[in-house]
Design a protein around this motif. Structure first.
Motif, PDB file in Angstrom:
ATOM      1  N   GLU A   1      85.530 -37.900  54.471  1.00 49.47           N
ATOM      2  CA  GLU A   1      86.816 -37.128  52.992  1.00 49.47           C
ATOM      3  C   GLU A   1      85.950 -37.136  51.964  1.00 49.47           C
ATOM      4  OE1 GLU A   1      89.412 -39.962  53.486  1.00 49.47           O
ATOM      5  OE2 GLU A   1      89.682 -39.563  55.740  1.00 49.47           O
ATOM      6  N   LYS A   2      85.189 -37.872  51.634  1.00 50.29           N
ATOM      7  CA  LYS A   2      84.506 -38.226  50.058  1.00 50.29           C
ATOM      8  C   LYS A   2      83.700 -36.815  49.464  1.00 50.29           C
ATOM      9  CE  LYS A   2      81.893 -40.034  46.761  1.00 50.29           C
ATOM     10  NZ  LYS A   2      81.038 -39.019  45.847  1.00 50.29           N
ATOM     11  N   GLN A   3      83.070 -36.396  51.415  1.00 50.86           N
ATOM     12  CA  GLN A   3      82.272 -35.073  51.238  1.00 50.86           C
ATOM     13  C   GLN A   3      82.667 -33.933  51.107  1.00 50.86           C
ATOM     14  OE1 GLN A   3      80.014 -35.764  54.536  1.00 50.86           O
ATOM     15  NE2 GLN A   3      78.225 -36.661  53.771  1.00 50.86           N
ATOM     16  N   LEU A   4      84.501 -33.395  51.424  1.00 48.27           N
ATOM     17  CA  LEU A   4      84.522 -32.945  51.562  1.00 48.27           C
ATOM     18  C   LEU A   4      85.410 -32.506  50.331  1.00 48.27           C
ATOM     19  CD1 LEU A   4      86.407 -29.980  52.699  1.00 48.27           C
ATOM     20  CD2 LEU A   4      87.706 -31.812  54.090  1.00 48.27           C
ATOM     21  N   ALA A   5      85.683 -33.832  49.603  1.00 46.86           N
ATOM     22  CA  ALA A   5      86.519 -33.949  48.057  1.00 46.86           C
ATOM     23  C   ALA A   5      85.504 -33.100  47.368  1.00 46.86           C
ATOM     24  CB  ALA A   5      87.780 -34.860  48.322  1.00 46.86           C
ATOM     25  N   ASP A   6      84.924 -33.875  47.078  1.00 51.34           N
ATOM     26  CA  ASP A   6      83.536 -33.425  47.011  1.00 51.34           C
ATOM     27  C   ASP A   6      82.944 -31.883  46.215  1.00 51.34           C
ATOM     28  OD1 ASP A   6      83.675 -35.749  45.356  1.00 51.34           O
ATOM     29  OD2 ASP A   6      81.328 -36.181  46.502  1.00 51.34           O
ATOM     30  N   PHE A   7      83.269 -30.896  47.609  1.00 52.57           N
ATOM     31  CA  PHE A   7      82.773 -29.889  47.836  1.00 52.57           C
ATOM     32  C   PHE A   7      83.829 -29.215  47.210  1.00 52.57           C
ATOM     33  CE2 PHE A   7      82.706 -26.248  50.805  1.00 52.57           C
ATOM     34  CZ  PHE A   7      80.724 -25.460  50.714  1.00 52.57           C
TER      35      PHE A   7
END
Length: 451
Positions: free
Chosen positions: A108-114
């Protein structure tokens, strides 16, 4: 060009044709893999990849055996990819970009950052829209996309470095900016070639790729949730298709020379523009329009069958004998992308009150293999490919036909970039196949002695 110049060119063209003829027997004598295809229709193995896999048949003792199509992104079945984000009511293209570029699904965090990174990069550099798009509009949006990519070189402070970091940076920037390239290129065409009002809507950081496309190509920037959902799915399904398709292979060939990212991606766009590759969905729509005009009763299967017979006999439509959107170079029994898109086409047809037209598509899909078998005496499996339904979907979304292939390009950028990165890291050698010369040796003749 005046008449005298044209006549001169016609004469030169005849000479080119005469001196370019190579008899078909030569290809057999030297066992040439025309189109990099083996004699049984399978592709010549030219490389290895972890990016994508396309499965359409099984080879057993040299025989090609038909099978249901499968498509994998980084080893994950496309059905699982699509069903995963759709069941969670999320957009999936950005997740797919992450998967293709970096090799794993983001948390979730990686996708939000991306997503935040993509959003911050969507707006084009200062002066780009005015100088590179509006001052040089193009009748063809694919041409404009290629020019925008090449022009991006001039706006990059470090365009030529081929470190992994720099290629990934350039790749993410291109993925983020392609929707604006497409939308502004389309608006410039509509204004300067169609005398329509010019609308330039800025991309929004809070919207996904599909939503930004719909926002920027429409005058009122309005769209429904279903429209955005279906366009997002279409982008996901077109994002990657293995290293052997023409545009991805072009990317790898150009990359192997050591050149910059912009040159490699522009070459891929040039490949995708071709009607034998990305331009196929436009061919489908042209054929469907012809069938609509010549089949009076769309519910009459016998009338449809008779007209399909004329098409296959080269007596109708463009005389090619092809039913566009049916059949594929790799897929035999089914194309998984067509299956997923067909489901959405049925949903769209109900919302847009186009069920009669969709039933015509369904009839053509079902009847074509029967007609082909009767006319050609062949039992070859023929199934719908993704191009068969993509045009119907785009038309239902009120997307102009000139944007069908450019949308394919927007979707395929992450796949191209993933193959570029992989070729850069693992290829290590310039791609250079052999060509056998079959010309008769001749002596140089002084100009005074030539006829």
């Amino acid at each position: 060009m005046n008449l005298e110049q044209k006549n001169s060119l016609v004469d030169l063209c005849k000479r080119v044709e005469q001196n370019s003829e190579i008899g078909a027997e030569h290809f057999s004598i030297y066992d040439v893999k025309r189109g990099l295809r083996n004699s049984n229709g399978t592709g010549v193995l030219a490389g290895l990849t972890k990016v994508g896999e396309v499965h359409g048949y099984v080879v057993d003792d040299g025989d090609k055996i038909s099978d249901h199509g499968k498509l994998f992104y980084r080893g994950i079945n496309i059905f699982e990819v699509a069903n995963g984000f759709q069941q969670e009511k999320r957009f999936g293209f950005e997740e797919t970009c992450y998967l293709l570029l970096f090799g794993n699904l983001p948390n979730e965090k990686q996708l939000a950052d991306f997503n935040e990174l993509l959003g911050s990069l969507r707006e084009l550099p200062e002066g780009f829209v005015q100088d590179m798009i509006l001052k040089a509009p193009s009748k063809d949006i694919m041409n404009k996309l290629a020019r925008c990519v090449l022009a991006s070189y001039s706006y990059d402070e470090n365009p030529d470095e081929t470190s992994t970091f720099n290629i990934i940076r350039q790749s993410i920037e291109l993925i983020a900016r392609f929707p604006a390239f497409l939308a502004y290129g389309f608006q410039a065409k509509a204004h300067y070639y169609g005398a329509e009002s010019l609308f330039i809507h800025k991309p929004r950081v809070d919207l996904c790729t599909a939503e930004n496309i719909l926002t920027m190509i429409r005058q009122d920037s309005e769209y429904t949730a279903l429209e955005a959902e279906i366009l997002d799915l279409s982008l996901v399904l077109h994002a990657e298709h293995g290293g052997g398709n023409n545009s991805s292979f072009s990317t790898r060939v150009i990359t192997s020379s050591g050149t910059d990212t912009y040159s490699a991606i522009a070459a891929a766009i040039g490949s995708l523009k071709g009607p034998k590759h990305g331009g196929a969905n436009a061919k489908v729509m042209g054929m469907i329009d012809d069938i609509k005009a010549n089949v009076k009763d769309w519910s009459n299967r016998e009338e449809i069958k008779q007209y399909l017979t004329k098409i296959i006999n080269k007596e109708a439509y463009d005389g090619s004998g092809l039913v566009y959107g049916l059949g594929h170079a790799i897929y035999t029994l089914s194309d998984p992308r067509a299956i997923l898109l067909k489901e959405k086409a049925i949903e769209l047809a109900k919302e847009k009150n186009r069920e009669d037209e969709l039933n015509l598509y369904l009839a053509i899909e079902e009847l074509t293999p029967q007609v082909f078998a009767e006319v050609k005496g062949s039992e070859k499996e023929i199934s719908a490919n993704v191009d068969f339904y993509s045009g119907f979907v785009y038309q239902s979304l009120n997307i102009p036909p000139e944007l069908y292939t450019p949308l394919f390009a927007v979707a395929r950028v992450p796949g191209w970039c993933a193959h570029r990165i992989e070729e850069h890291l693992t290829g290590q050698r310039i791609i250079r196949p052999a060509y056998k010369s079959v010309v008769t040796k001749k002596k140089y003749v002084p100009i005074s002695e030539r006829s």
